[in-house]
Design an enzyme around this catalytic site. Structure first.
Site, PDB file in Angstrom:
ATOM      1  N   ASN A  55      -1.163   8.680   0.620  1.00  0.00           N
ATOM      2  CA  ASN A  55      -2.302   9.094   1.431  1.00  0.00           C
ATOM      3  C   ASN A  55      -1.788   9.844   2.651  1.00  0.00           C
ATOM      4  OD1 ASN A  55      -4.548   9.356   3.049  1.00  0.00           O
ATOM      5  ND2 ASN A  55      -5.407   7.402   2.390  1.00  0.00           N
ATOM      6  N   ASP A  56      -1.775  11.150   2.555  1.00  0.00           N
ATOM      7  CA  ASP A  56      -1.250  11.999   3.634  1.00  0.00           C
ATOM      8  C   ASP A  56      -1.945  11.750   4.964  1.00  0.00           C
ATOM      9  OD1 ASP A  56       0.664  13.427   2.264  1.00  0.00           O
ATOM     10  OD2 ASP A  56      -0.708  15.009   1.647  1.00  0.00           O
ATOM     11  N   CYS A  57      -3.089  11.118   4.905  1.00  0.00           N
ATOM     12  CA  CYS A  57      -3.907  10.965   6.107  1.00  0.00           C
ATOM     13  C   CYS A  57      -3.789   9.589   6.747  1.00  0.00           C
ATOM     14  CB  CYS A  57      -5.365  11.252   5.771  1.00  0.00           C
ATOM     15  SG  CYS A  57      -5.570  12.925   5.169  1.00  0.00           S
TER      16      CYS A  57
END
Ligand code: GLC
Ligand code: GLC
Length: 820
Positions: free
Chosen positions: A486-488
């Site tokens: 999850n890049d976020c």
């Protein structure tokens, strides 16, 4: 249910999606090209072309997020008396008597009819050639002779798609073209460091041309009404600077019933430094002439098209299922596999949501994409693995992305995403199981592309595992670094500055306690794979180093399982993470986002705590809290405010993207968890919710994006408009959907020594047959579910019962019968 407007339908026999109304709820696109030369094409012929790299070698110009939407493309204007129209409706938008767009496997055919004239254009990129073919067939269906004026149109991009959009003080003075017969050459910057040019050719004499945009269009006109076209008069303009274009003008007379073909070619050429010019400022056109000569007749083009179709026949013959359920069969046999090829080629670089300038090839993305593609062209997957591993650092960390043209790690984004290394094992193991080619492990692969730094690929796998082990946090769980899958989820970022990127801003990793349960699960899954690989290697080589390595890593895996059970379980589901300060994320104790999908997916795939009921509870919690009509959301409840300890995830409004959107990519993880747990009914019901062919029928207008492929995100239950899709085409969803259905639902799983059969089906499943080419063998496998969800009772191979669930590999044709 309310009757929905329909914009198109599947044509399975031709492997096409047929669009019958040009005003789709969003441009519905297709991809052309399989290896070096690529194009994006919408259902109204919008889009652009590039060579290898959508940023550095953009051939034609495209303006994203434009008004009107999808403006710019390869346009044919037909002037018939006072009426000007386009076969694809746009840009003139003259109402057509008939319109159809057929998106097929690497080709698109757009047909329009107006006042007794039919114009049909077949667009494709021939195999191994650096060009886009546009075969236009004009047919007079009326009873009178037709005198038509035909104008073609392409707009050149000044190569670097990023600077093309911003550096106008230079760009407006650099454009250069050459015109020779029916070919318009684009040679901007060729005089200096570029050794490539492009051309636009037609295989017919022309009666005029234009190469300067403003002269052709008129400064106060638009693509919808270019002055030259409206007046029926080309200007024969020669571009010097400003915006070079290419437009041919052809006068066509057609007797009643007569039809004529025109082959237009958009080509790309590279020359050696010493051979760039014929004379001062005259480009060397030899290679262009040769390419044109290969495709200058209808017969040659038809042959090239037939070759492309055969190529796709062969690719789609490797795995074929017959279940009797058309909606499933068409996704498995056609569209899912097709999308996998596209994501393999493009990673996340160029779509109608990815501008082609932002991202190169992702380390984790590309490894995952490979799993959707490896059965089709293993040698390309092999090369991809080597390319990816070459961007790794000696400590096992790696560049998050690399540029496809240079294959070098991308400094703008850097590294530090701590899930990245594990994916290399995921990709490599899939490759070896498909091919049996263990020799890839002996390939010498550099670090960060530095010559002299080479070690074996096996060594790269080892340091990938070690990177996790060497970066454990206070709970002995993996430190998250910049983010995991999850890049976020940016737990070490702490940004209050809107000008900072969450992904690249300083990573406050000093003193962090931020740990990821997603990486923990990923480590256990890939760790088990790695252990199994080491055991195989020791079995084949008799080298005890491999068995010692297997023991060492098994201990690390066991320790990770213990850590998850001890510190990663919240009672009804797995925690998501610990933040910088060591506080729980994704826990019932949290105010919002009490549960996340990623750790449920990976820890159930890893079967952590299955014996204690953890897996079943986690899967039940997914159904209870994450599932909705359109799929499973990423987290629940959605974040209603920005939490600066968490980063980008909480920057999105509720229900979108990583904040409780249905991130289709991770739904299959839970589905695989369901399959491993033997819960076939649940697996199927989750799967069908995000299966495009099911979505097609349910909500063509709500969903908006292409109904023949998965999109990255569907708005979740907390969104303003649940069910609306975005970010179509380039998503890991493609590979994960494929992996899930082919290996876990239908249960045909390549393994080192053969094919493992282990389906997990809904009780309602009927008998089905899978044809699977595997290495040098051809299997016809028929499964009789007998109302069972899981559990193979017996397997008969060529008439004889076998023990276990693995069909031992042997070349040749085989029939397999499986009873559950
Ligand atoms: C995007 C990225 C992918 C990432 C995902 C979740 O799709 O391409 O790498 O894992 O978003 O943030
Ligand atoms: C983000 C997106 C995510 C993507 C990341 C990297 O903001 O939400 O999906 O992976 O950017 O580009």
């Amino acid at each position: 249910m309310e009757q929905q407007k329909r914009y198109g339908h599947f044509d399975d026999q031709h492997r096409e999606y047929v669009i019958s109304d040009p005003q789709t709820p969003w441009p519905w696109i297709n991809y052309l090209g399989n290896e070096d030369f690529f194009s994006l094409i919408s259902n109204t012929a919008g889009g652009y072309s590039f060579y290898k790299d959508a940023k550095f070698r953009r051939i034609t110009r495209y303006r994203y997020n434009n008004v009107p939407m999808d403006n710019g493309g390869r346009y044919f204007y037909i002037k018939d008396g006072d009426t000007v129209w386009n076969p694809g409706w746009k840009p003139c938008k003259t109402p057509l008597d008939f319109y159809e767009c057929r998106h097929g496997m690497s080709y698109t055919r757009i047909t329009g009819k107006k006042n007794g004239v039919e114009a049909s254009v077949l667009f494709f990129v021939p195999l191994k050639k650096w060009c886009e073919v546009q075969k236009l067939t004009l047919k007079n269906e009326s009873s009178e002779t037709k005198s038509l004026k035909l104008f073609s149109f392409e707009e050149w991009c000044l190569w670097n798609a990023a600077t093309d959009m911003e550096n106008f003080q230079r760009n407006f003075s650099t454009g250069e073209v050459e015109i020779e017969g029916s070919t318009i050459y684009h040679k901007t910057e060729y005089r200096e460091r570029r050794n490539h040019y492009a051309f636009y050719h037609v295989n017919a004499p022309i009666q005029g041309f234009d190469t300067d945009r403003e002269t052709f269009v008129g400064l106060y006109n638009e693509f919808a009404d270019p002055q030259a076209v409206m007046e029926g008069k080309p200007r024969n303009s020669h571009a010097h600077g400003w915006s070079p274009i290419a437009s041919h003008y052809i006068e066509v007379t057609l007797a009643p019933g007569e039809s004529k073909d025109f082959v237009f070619l958009l080509g790309y050429i590279e020359n050696e430094q010493e051979e760039k010019f014929e004379a001062l400022q005259v480009i060397n056109k030899q290679k262009a002439h040769a390419l044109i000569a290969e495709l200058d007749t209808t017969e040659k083009v038809d042959k090239a098209f037939a070759e492309l179709c055969e190529y796709w026949d062969a690719l789609l013959n490797i795995y074929k299922v017959r279940t009797g359920n058309d909606k499933l069969d068409r996704m498995v046999n056609i569209w899912n596999q097709y999308q996998c090829m596209v994501t393999f080629n493009f990673s996340r670089s160029a779509s109608f949501f990815e501008s082609g300038v932002g991202r190169g090839m992702g380390f984790r993305d590309s490894n995952q994409d490979l799993v959707g593609f490896v059965h089709q062209i293993p040698p390309r997957a092999r090369q991809r693995i080597i390319d990816i591993a070459s961007t790794q650092f000696p400590d096992g960390g790696c560049y998050h992305q690399y540029q496809p043209l240079t294959k070098r790690g991308n400094n703008d984004i850097g590294g530090g995403f701590n899930d990245d290394p594990c994916w290399l094992i995921f990709g490599t193991v899939a490759y070896i199981k498909e091919t049996g080619d263990f020799s890839i492990l002996d390939e010498m692969v550099p670090f960060d592309n530095q010559p002299g730094s080479e070690v074996t690929l096996f060594e790269h796998l080892k340091i990938s595992m070690d990177h996790v082990i060497n970066n454990l946090g206070p709970h002995m769980l993996p430190l998250i670094g910049r983010a995991d899958w999850n890049d976020c989820l940016n737990l070490n970022c702490f940004s209050w500055d809107p000008n900072e990127s969450f992904q690249t801003t300083e990573n406050v990793s000093e003193g962090t306690k931020a740990e990821s349960l997603m990486i923990a699960g990923l480590f256990v899954v890939t760790g088990k794979d790695y252990v199994a690989l080491c055991r195989k290697l020791s079995e084949y080589s008799n080298n005890s180093e491999y068995s010692e390595e297997a023991v060492r890593m098994q201990q690390a895996v066991d320790a990770m399982i213990d850590a998850v059970k001890k510190h990663g379980w919240d009672g009804e589901w797995y925690l998501r993470a610990y933040d910088f300060y060591g506080r729980k994320i994704g826990s019932n104790e949290c105010e919002e986002a009490k549960i996340f999908i990623e750790s449920q997916g990976w820890c159930t795939m890893a079967e952590i705590g299955a014996e204690d009921g953890m897996v079943a509870k986690s899967l039940d919690s997914c159904k209870k809290y994450l599932e909705c009509e359109h799929g499973m959301v990423l987290n629940n409840p959605a974040f209603s405010k920005y939490i600066y300890e968490y980063g980008e995830i909480s920057s999105y409004p509720e229900g979108y993207k990583e904040n409780a959107g249905i991130f289709c990519h991770n739904n299959p993880w839970v589905i695989i968890g369901e399959c491993l747990a033997g819960r076939g009914n649940d697996a199927w019901s989750h799967y069908a919710k995000i299966l495009p062919s099911y979505v097609e029928e349910k909500y063509q207008t709500l969903h908006k994006v292409e109904p023949y492929v998965n999109c990255q995100m569907v708005a979740g239950k907390d969104a303003f408009k649940p069910g609306e899709g975005k970010n179509s085409w380039l998503t890991g969803t493609a590979a994960w959907m494929w992996y899930t259905v082919s290996e876990f639902i239908l249960g045909i799983k390549p393994d080192y020594d053969g094919i493992r059969i282990d389906p997990c089906l809904p009780e309602t499943a009927s008998d089905y047959t899978v044809q699977r080419k595997f290495r040098e063998a051809d299997y016809e496998i028929t499964i009789h579910p007998n109302g069972k969800q899981k559990g193979v009772k017996s397997i008969t191979l060529d008439g004889a019962k076998i023990d276990g669930t693995v069909i031992p590999y042997s070349p040749g044709k085989h029939t397999v019968d499986v009873i559950l």
